[in-house]
Design a protein around this motif. Structure first.
Motif, mmCIF file in Angstrom:
data_model
loop_
_atom_site.group_PDB
_atom_site.id
_atom_site.type_symbol
_atom_site.label_atom_id
_atom_site.label_comp_id
_atom_site.label_asym_id
_atom_site.label_seq_id
_atom_site.Cartn_x
_atom_site.Cartn_y
_atom_site.Cartn_z
ATOM 1 N N VAL A 1 0.810 -1.216 0.000
ATOM 2 C CA VAL A 1 0.000 0.000 0.000
ATOM 3 C C VAL A 1 0.847 1.270 0.000
ATOM 4 C CG1 VAL A 1 -1.939 -1.132 1.120
ATOM 5 C CG2 VAL A 1 -0.181 -0.050 2.530
ATOM 6 N N GLY A 2 2.149 1.105 -0.087
ATOM 7 C CA GLY A 2 3.033 2.257 -0.080
ATOM 8 C C GLY A 2 4.447 1.824 0.195
ATOM 9 N N ALA A 3 5.292 2.783 0.564
ATOM 10 C CA ALA A 3 6.691 2.509 0.881
ATOM 11 C C ALA A 3 7.031 3.113 2.237
ATOM 12 C CB ALA A 3 7.611 3.070 -0.200
ATOM 13 N N ILE A 4 7.895 2.438 2.961
ATOM 14 C CA ILE A 4 8.378 2.917 4.256
ATOM 15 C C ILE A 4 9.838 3.330 4.089
ATOM 16 C CG2 ILE A 4 8.887 2.293 6.646
ATOM 17 C CD1 ILE A 4 6.653 0.160 6.397
ATOM 18 N N GLU A 5 10.114 4.610 4.285
ATOM 19 C CA GLU A 5 11.492 5.089 4.205
ATOM 20 C C GLU A 5 12.183 4.905 5.551
ATOM 21 O OE1 GLU A 5 11.529 9.127 2.758
ATOM 22 O OE2 GLU A 5 11.794 8.435 0.693
ATOM 23 N N VAL A 6 13.424 4.502 5.498
ATOM 24 C CA VAL A 6 14.218 4.268 6.702
ATOM 25 C C VAL A 6 15.317 5.316 6.760
ATOM 26 C CG1 VAL A 6 15.614 2.605 7.981
ATOM 27 C CG2 VAL A 6 13.734 1.802 6.522
ATOM 28 N N ILE A 7 15.495 5.943 7.918
ATOM 29 C CA ILE A 7 16.524 6.971 8.045
ATOM 30 C C ILE A 7 17.571 6.569 9.077
ATOM 31 C CG2 ILE A 7 14.945 8.798 7.342
ATOM 32 C CD1 ILE A 7 14.739 9.670 10.213
ATOM 33 N N ASP A 8 18.765 7.064 8.862
ATOM 34 C CA ASP A 8 19.883 6.864 9.784
ATOM 35 C C ASP A 8 19.702 7.844 10.943
ATOM 36 O OD1 ASP A 8 22.370 7.076 11.107
ATOM 37 O OD2 ASP A 8 23.487 6.606 9.283
ATOM 38 N N ILE B 1 18.268 6.034 4.176
ATOM 39 C CA ILE B 1 19.238 5.006 3.786
ATOM 40 C C ILE B 1 18.598 3.849 3.036
ATOM 41 C CG2 ILE B 1 20.826 5.553 5.667
ATOM 42 C CD1 ILE B 1 19.674 3.078 7.149
ATOM 43 N N GLY B 2 17.284 3.819 2.954
ATOM 44 C CA GLY B 2 16.644 2.725 2.252
ATOM 45 C C GLY B 2 15.138 2.766 2.420
ATOM 46 N N VAL C 1 24.418 -0.660 11.804
ATOM 47 C CA VAL C 1 24.901 0.585 12.404
ATOM 48 C C VAL C 1 24.120 1.766 11.841
ATOM 49 C CG1 VAL C 1 26.873 2.149 12.532
ATOM 50 C CG2 VAL C 1 27.199 -0.279 12.990
ATOM 51 N N ALA C 2 23.880 1.747 10.526
ATOM 52 C CA ALA C 2 23.136 2.840 9.902
ATOM 53 C C ALA C 2 21.665 2.813 10.279
ATOM 54 C CB ALA C 2 23.289 2.758 8.385
ATOM 55 N N GLY D 1 28.336 10.599 20.002
ATOM 56 C CA GLY D 1 28.532 11.064 18.639
ATOM 57 C C GLY D 1 28.309 10.004 17.596
ATOM 58 N N ASP D 2 28.966 10.161 16.466
ATOM 59 C CA ASP D 2 28.808 9.301 15.295
ATOM 60 C C ASP D 2 29.131 7.853 15.674
ATOM 61 O OD1 ASP D 2 28.868 7.985 12.873
ATOM 62 O OD2 ASP D 2 30.098 9.486 11.856
ATOM 63 N N PRO D 3 28.182 6.946 15.526
ATOM 64 C CA PRO D 3 28.443 5.550 15.908
ATOM 65 C C PRO D 3 29.489 4.870 15.033
ATOM 66 C CG PRO D 3 26.296 5.746 14.842
ATOM 67 C CD PRO D 3 26.793 7.144 15.072
#
Length: 509
Positions: free
Chosen positions: A22-29, A36-37, A94-95, A323-325
């Motif tokens: 029914v749609g798309a799920i965006e994944v963020i870092d 990121i996907g 990690v991301a 901070g940045d992992p």
């Protein structure tokens, strides 16, 4: 912006399909706030198709009728494929989750693949699949009975965002080992690794319908927990959601395995020195930015040790990098989303409003413009009736309470609706063990101060006849689960496999 991990199809009945998405799920870092996907968002028709596929695979397919050893052959292939893809999985997780490096190696990735390998290797001999009685004489000749373990059926596995790959494997692999078929629904914020598990399952030639992977929202979760063709729900997440699942599963009397929230207390006994307390720091309560249900987020101290602990905690900030992992010296990464950070901020404000003393933290790091970061936060002089002492914050916030007697400490530790974890720091092993027995929680760690560790090179093995590489680690040894409103059932080791079985007595004469 598109990311490197994009899936346009769901994994249902052994194949990849976009039907009924029914749609798309965006994944963020969560460290960079970049996409990121993405994965397809399943609708109710897709959820029903996945359940129907799992039902057919269980009722008509070969998987539940294979011997444990035959299933182990397939699961070994699956584990080996995951092992081959370790580096790519580590980069992804990690991301996806914001996990720092040491945690990715200990639990999130390397440790999780070790669990998959252990289940595949141990399932046929770690579980007693059949208990046969001695034969007895009867009116028609010899008689007897056997108690056999059989798979429970179709399992709906619903997992959270904090340790996604770990919890997907801890639920899916034991269920498959028992002979069940599975519909896996990962959290919408962290679905990517579940689709990687589906790819590995396809490459390992798992029979069609045995594992199905879909991503969706609350409506899909409701379908999984109410559908009459689902026999069992295994869920990790918050206690309020666990209550809803229990209610939804009640009309069809589904089997449940619920690993829910916690507000674990660590009791430091009065025979511990100021020097040791000053060196305790806060890291163990801040692991994964506090996004762990079993983390010890309450520390109970004798009144005379409070000042020493606070001074030591302040000093620990000098090396506790946020901070940045991806940077190897980072120890605390981001929270998963902005709404989670706002949730933490609300709890911190409640602590201030209710009169607890904020020692440090309580704000967003000024040097990090991007990412959902939050400073390690310490409250002291709190009362156990405050929200910060009673409710699961799921952020880098530690609450310190003081006590006067051992009995009072135990009472405070148990004064909670939760009972997932706990700890005791003691100067004497026997005393620490006896206090641990009085904590109403499923997982209690006892640390004896000053216990000699010895030469690390001599820790492996246990003398003649024992391997130096014994099975060990999170998710393999012991059991995991909670008392009270921290859940129902147990995970890890052979107990985790047995959760997905039914016991049947077969008598003959």
């Amino acid at each position: 912006m598109s990311g490197p991990w994009n899936y346009d199809k769901m994994f249902i009945d052994g194949g990849w399909t976009a039907d009924d998405a029914v749609g798309a799920i965006e994944v963020i870092d969560p460290a960079t706030e970049e996409v990121i996907g993405s994965v397809p968002e399943a609708g109710l028709k897709a959820a029903d198709a996945a359940i129907q596929a799992a039902r057919r695979a269980f009722d008509d397919g070969p998987w539940p009728r294979k011997s444990p050893r035959e299933r182990a052959v397939v699961l070994r292939r699956l584990a080996a494929i995951l092992d081959e893809r370790h580096d790519a999985l580590r980069e992804l997780i990690v991301a996806e989750s914001g996990s720092v490096g040491f945690l990715a190696d200990l639990i999130q990735v390397r440790g999780t693949i070790d669990i998959a390998k252990w289940v595949a290797e141990a399932m046929d001999h770690s579980v007693q699949w059949t208990e046969v009685s001695p034969p007895e004489g009867g009116p028609t000749g010899m008689a007897g009975h056997a108690v056999v373990r059989e798979p429970v059926g179709v399992v709906a596995a619903i997992t959270p965002f904090n340790f996604p790959f770990f919890l997907n494997i801890v639920k899916v692999l034991p269920a498959l080992a028992a002979g069940c078929t599975v519909v896996l629904k990962p959290h919408q914020w962290t679905p990517l690794d579940a689709f990687e598990i589906a790819k590995a399952a396809a490459d390992a030639e798992l029979p069609p319908g045995v594992l199905n992977v879909i991503a969706g929202g609350a409506d899909v979760g409701q379908e999984l927990t109410t559908h009459p063709m689902v026999d069992m729900v295994t869920f990790t997440g918050s206690t309020p959601t666990g209550r809803s699942i229990m209610a939804a599963a009640a009309p069809t009397v589904k089997r449940l395995q619920l690993e829910l929230g916690g507000k674990s207390a660590s009791i430091v006994l009065d025979d511990v020195s100021e020097e040791h307390v000053a060196g305790m720091g806060i890291l163990t309560s801040m692991i994964h930015a506090g996004q762990g249900c079993a983390l010890h987020t309450r520390i109970l101290l004798p009144e005379h040790l409070l000042d020493a602990y606070v001074e030591g905690a302040k000093k620990s900030l000098s090396w506790l990098k946020v901070g940045d992992p991806r940077e190897p010296d980072t120890l605390i990464g981001p929270l998963i989303r902005e709404q989670q950070r706002q949730r933490v901020e609300g709890y911190v404000q409640s602590g201030i409003d209710e009169g607890a003393e904020l020692v440090f933290g309580g704000k967003r790091p000024e040097h990090l413009a991007k990412g959902f970061f939050y400073e390690p936060t310490l409250f002291v002089n709190a009362r156990n009736d405050m929200r910060i002492a009673q409710e699961e914050i799921f952020g880098p916030v530690l609450t310190v309470l003081t006590y006067r007697t051992e009995e009072e400490a135990i009472r405070i530790a148990n004064d909670s609706i939760f009972g997932l974890g706990g700890g005791v720091v003691a100067g004497n092993t026997a005393r620490g063990f006896n206090v641990a027995r009085q904590i109403r929680a499923g997982n209690v760690a006892v640390q004896t101060v000053g216990a000699a560790v010895g030469n690390f090179e001599r820790l492996g093995g246990s003398g003649p006849g024992w391997s130096a590489d014994q099975a060990k680690g999170v998710g393999i040894t012991g059991v995991f689960g909670g008392f009270k409103q921290s859940g129902v059932g147990r995970e890890w080791g052979h107990h985790g496999i047995e959760e997905f079985t039914e016991l049947k007595t077969i008598a003959w004469s």
